[in-house]
Design an enzyme around this catalytic site. Structure first.
Site, PDB file in Angstrom:
ATOM      1  N   LYS A  82      38.643  66.082 120.222  1.00 46.38           N
ATOM      2  CA  LYS A  82      37.338  66.374 119.618  1.00 46.38           C
ATOM      3  C   LYS A  82      36.935  65.196 118.743  1.00 46.38           C
ATOM      4  CE  LYS A  82      35.012  70.002 116.922  1.00 46.38           C
ATOM      5  NZ  LYS A  82      35.191  71.295 116.236  1.00 46.38           N
ATOM      6  N   SER A 157      32.301  75.040 117.742  1.00 47.54           N
ATOM      7  CA  SER A 157      31.728  73.717 117.770  1.00 47.54           C
ATOM      8  C   SER A 157      32.506  72.759 118.686  1.00 47.54           C
ATOM      9  CB  SER A 157      31.679  73.123 116.365  1.00 47.54           C
ATOM     10  OG  SER A 157      32.971  72.985 115.847  1.00 47.54           O
ATOM     11  N   SER A 181      35.682  77.715 115.809  1.00 55.75           N
ATOM     12  CA  SER A 181      35.335  76.611 116.704  1.00 55.75           C
ATOM     13  C   SER A 181      36.335  76.173 117.755  1.00 55.75           C
ATOM     14  CB  SER A 181      34.930  75.387 115.878  1.00 55.75           C
ATOM     15  OG  SER A 181      33.787  75.709 115.121  1.00 55.75           O
TER      16      SER A 181
END
Lengths: 473, 435
Positions: A82, A157, A181
């Site tokens: 990420k 997210s 997330s």
């Protein structure tokens, strides 16, 4: 089966037995990216050249010593990180415009541990900018699509991380779970996603969203894979004062243990109006399966659940407003006017709740409520071993469906953020499909009970094997 | 005409001489180093960096608190203090707000007691240098451990302020935790000054903070200037503005730095990256055991134990190394010299404290042993000096005592120290009468 469809476990076996090379494995993933990512938009940066060099190096290491996998359990396995994870010499953008050209001089501890275990960083995945979001639509570089249905969101997210693994662009991915997330994209993309205990995995080098909530998690196709990765990332870090000196067990060791007699609690406050009927149906079916494996299931209560969202959306933006203060454009990044709308929204909220005259009524009060919510979990988890709850009140929704109303978007986290408030671990496990759309449920345990969560999930996974259902792209 | 009484409080910052910085492992020894060479992701405030507290620094801030008579808080924590400035890389400073390490201390100077409100820990900022139209930032200093000492507004005059600061500096140096050097910036101070009417109680409605004071002498001047400036204003019926003023050394005045002073909202909240602290009585006790004999106590002991003049005792104890040296010499010399004599030798710099103790003792004994002057040689020397200094003789005869002392000195020089001053004086007086 294509190489990119393999699980980590299968890939390691294949590499050990020289059925294919690391280079071939990596190229399979790179080809997937080339074929799909202009539509999926799961990656912000792809590090093709360097990754290929790494793959060749891995192949040489395997040739030199077959026991290398004992030292480097993830050798040759492509991973998407990420874009909150600092990577030395590779851009880290947080999905934002502000640091769209920032290259960190250091690796996050998690990045380093994965690299040292032999994993190959294939690229940095897309996300809601700064972690602010539940769908991926708050990314400053465009939303990521759900591989199971390109008109729908993959969850956020860690949106790019979820889509990338589901689509075979890498074999596992990392994310952060501050309010949902990792678990939400895992649920929307048919993956196993871990939110570890707060303090289990080092946060050093991962761009902070809300410092007392952020956890460093990851997504995989199977439970075994997930446990394998945690063996590498977990453990005390001298660079992170909030990591705890608790032994890191071999999470893969006791996976096959049966769950006869396991006490499972179903929190009644999570079965409320507004939850999608199909989700309710599928989750009920999943609970029946768990019962059939020998678990004792009954209802429990987390009485302060209704205050969790309000508590979270006071404390979290407060910490966000503080953590984003360093982006002043002096040493790196563009000026602060470049922040996106959601980031600005959270900073305004957060500075307000911390301001003198309001601190007591908002921040301090929310901190007290936080304690009550944490106690709910502690009390219940004394009576039962784990809890099971739906991961999301809705199926993966259409792109654009919730963007007009930020509050609606926040409510996607309603079953997730109480867990972050309490600091306990939770594992999303696929539990079915509705019209081809993935549904997930979370297994929640006391602090540092990841080993137990994996056992429960593994037993359920063996019965159901939902990971075999790949997206049709 | 003094209708107004000064109400003065002090804010002092002391940089700790730890090896590494407060929250990272960079070297804390930044003075004079090439800019931006002692930095890392943590003290640069890079995305993802996290603070890990320096245990030595925490032990030392507690030690300082104990030396100042404070109560050590058994629970304590760090807080974030938010404001934007180019030398503050995170946009907040890690400091302490409502649960500092130390509170409620006091320091006695002479007859007066001054309260210490708190002694807490924070991190220093980077350093800005203005060059033409540009501003340069050096982050070597960013993250260096900084102790903040806040006193109660108990000071009523500039002289007390100066004496307090001098005593504080010596005390901190005794602890070995900082060189507390104002020139190097490892000790900084800001007095807060206001006035209230004689007979009134309660704090005045305003206070003026003065910055940019670089020596104890300048503190005294700045405080005196402020008292005068504020007195004039109050007598005119004006209330001085609540503001920050800078001291201008060259002109000896204070100048307003900000036109409108609003209380800054720092949006303090507990630092989530650093778990809070819980100290046991044992831990607090172990730190206290490390306290050396403090300068004020040592000074008193020197007077009573060694029977030396208070002013001399004070001077000897300004530097712990000198005080220790004095005691070593005293114990070795035994009854071959008195402690007052040794004190004199040290204070008047007749012998160096850098000499090995034995050598000092031997040389001291030599100096202190009364010399029996050779009568013949003395007579020759006295006659020579009298012959060469007729003016001095006249001055002395006209009542100038100093001239006699001058002549004594001249004879002593002539005799190459092989005479004692008392005898020389006697002989001179006799001989001068004959002239």
């Amino acid at each position: 089966m294509e190489l990119h469809d393999l699980s980590i476990q299968e890939a390691v076996e294949g590499l050990k037995e020289k059925k294919f090379s690391c280079r071939e494995l990596l190229e399979s993933c790179l080809n997937r990216i080339k074929k799909l990512d202009k539509d999926l938009n799961a990656f912000i940066t792809v590090d093709e050249e360097n990754a290929l060099l790494q793959a060749d190096k891995c192949d040489r290491e395997i040739s030199a010593s077959k026991n290398i996998f004992e030292e480097k359990p993830l050798l040759g396995i492509p991973v998407g990180l990420k874009d909150l994870y600092s990577t030395k010499d590779l851009k880290t953008t947080a999905g934002s415009k502000i640091i769209d050209n920032y290259t960190s001089p250091y690796d996050a501890t998690s990045t380093a541990r994965l690299k040292n275990a032999g994993a190959i960083v294939i690229g940095k995945t897309n996300e809601d900018a700064w972690g602010h979001g539940s769908s991926g639509e708050n990314s400053d570089v465009g939303p990521t699509k759900n591989p199971y249905d390109l008109t729908r969101v993959p969850g956020g997210s860690s949106s790019g991380s979820g889509a990338a693994v589901a689509a075979g662009e890498c074999l596992f991915s990392t994310g952060t779970d501050t309010g949902s997330s990792v678990r939400l994209p895992a649920a929307f993309c048919n993956l196993v996603g871990l939110k570890p205990t707060y303090g289990r995995v080092s946060r050093y080098g991962v761009i902070a969203m809300a410092s007392s909530f952020d956890t460093i998690g990851h997504m995989t196709k199977t439970v075994y894979d997930n446990a394998k990765v945690l063996e590498v990332t977990a453990g005390k870090d001298p660079y992170d004062a909030t990591t705890v000196l608790v032994e890191v067990p071999k999470y893969t060791k006791n996976l096959g243990k049966d769950i006869k007699g396991l006490k499972v609690g179903i929190p009644k406050e999570y079965y409320v109006e507004g939850i999608d009927n199909k989700i309710k149906e599928i989750t009920d079916q999943a609970i029946k399966t768990i019962k059939s494996l020998g678990a004792q299931v009954h209802e429990v209560s987390l009485p302060h659940t209704e205050y969790a969202m309000a508590c979270y959306y006071i404390l979290c933006p407060s910490e966000v407003s503080s953590n984003l203060a360093r982006f002043d454009g002096v040493r790196y990044g563009h000026n602060r006017a470049t922040f996106g709308a959601e980031a600005k929204r959270r900073m305004m909220l957060g500075t307000y709740t911390l301001s003198s005259g309001y601190y007591d009524a908002y921040y301090k009060k929310a901190a007290k409520v936080r304690n009550l919510i944490k106690q709910d979990f502690e009390n219940v988890l004394k009576e039962v071993d784990v809890m099971i709850a739906p991961s999301s009140p809705s199926l993966p929704f259409k792109i654009g469906e919730k963007t007009d109303d930020p509050l609606q978007m926040y409510l996607s986290d309603v079953f997730m953020c109480p867990i972050n408030i309490a600091g306990v671990p939770s594992l999303n496990i696929p539990c079915g499909f509705s019209d081809g759309l993935p549904v997930g449920m979370q297994v929640i345990g006391p602090q540092f009970s990841e080993e137990l969560l994996y056992q429960v999930a593994f037993a359920y996974e063996r019965e159901t094997e939902f990971y075999k259902v790949k997206p049709k792209i | 005409m003094n209708k107004y009484k000064p109400v003065i409080g002090l804010e002092i910052h002391v940089e700790l001489a730890t090896k590494s910085k407060m929250f990272c492992q960079c070297s804390a020894d930044y003075f004079g180093k090439k800019p931006n060479t002692h930095t890392c992701p943590v003290c640069l405030g890079l995305p993802g960096a996290l603070p890990v507290p320096n245990k030595q620094a925490i032990d030392w801030v507690i030690l300082i608190g104990q030396a100042l008579g404070c109560k050590v808080n058994k629970t304590s924590k760090f807080d974030r203090k938010h404001y934007f400035y180019p030398d503050l890389p995170k946009g907040y400073q890690i400091s302490q707000y409502d649960e500092p390490f130390n509170i409620d201390g006091s320091v006695v100077i002479g007859e007066k007691t001054f309260g210490i409100t708190r002694v807490h820990m924070e991190e220093d900022t980077g350093k800005l240098t203005h060059l033409g139209g540009d501003t340069l930032v050096d982050f070597n200093r960013s993250g260096v451990p900084l102790v903040e000492i806040v006193t109660e507004p108990d000071f009523e005059n500039a002289e007390d302020v100066k004496r307090f600061l001098e005593e504080l500096q010596v005390t901190i140096r005794y602890l070995g935790v900082s060189d507390a050097d104002m020139e190097k910036g490892s000790m900084r101070l800001e007095p807060n000054i206001s006035l209230r009417k004689e007979g009134e109680s309660g704090l005045p409605k305003y206070k003026v903070e003065v910055k940019n004071i670089n020596s104890f002498n300048f503190v005294k001047k700045a405080v005196e200037y402020e008292i005068e400036r504020q007195t004039e204003m109050l007598e005119r019926g004006e209330v001085p503005a609540q503001e920050t003023r800078g001291y201008n050394e060259a002109k000896g005045i204070t100048v307003s730095q900000r036109t409108k002073e609003e209380a800054h909202d720092y949006r303090y909240f507990p630092e989530p990256d650093i778990p809070p602290f819980q100290f046991t009585d044992e831990e607090i006790g172990n730190i206290e055991k490390q306290l050396p004999e403090l300068p004020s106590v040592k000074t008193e002991r020197f007077v009573t134990q060694y029977k030396i003049k208070p002013a001399d005792a004070l001077q000897l104890t300004r530097d712990k190394k000198v005080a220790d040296y004095f005691e070593k010499v005293s114990s070795q010399i035994g009854d071959r010299g008195s402690q007052q004599q040794i004190a004199n030798l040290i204070i008047n710099k007749k012998l160096s404290t850098l000499l090995p103790v034995e050598e000092f003792v031997n040389k001291a004994v030599e100096i202190l042993t009364p010399k029996i002057a050779d009568a013949g040689a003395l007579k020759v020397a006295v006659e020579k000096i009298i012959g060469a200094n007729t003016k001095a003789i006249e001055d002395y005869k006209n009542g100038k005592e100093n001239s006699l002392m001058f002549l004594v000195g001249q004879v002593m020089r002539e005799m190459k120290g092989q005479a004692d001053a008392v005898t020389v004086k006697e002989v001179l007086i006799k001989k001068i009468k004959e002239v």
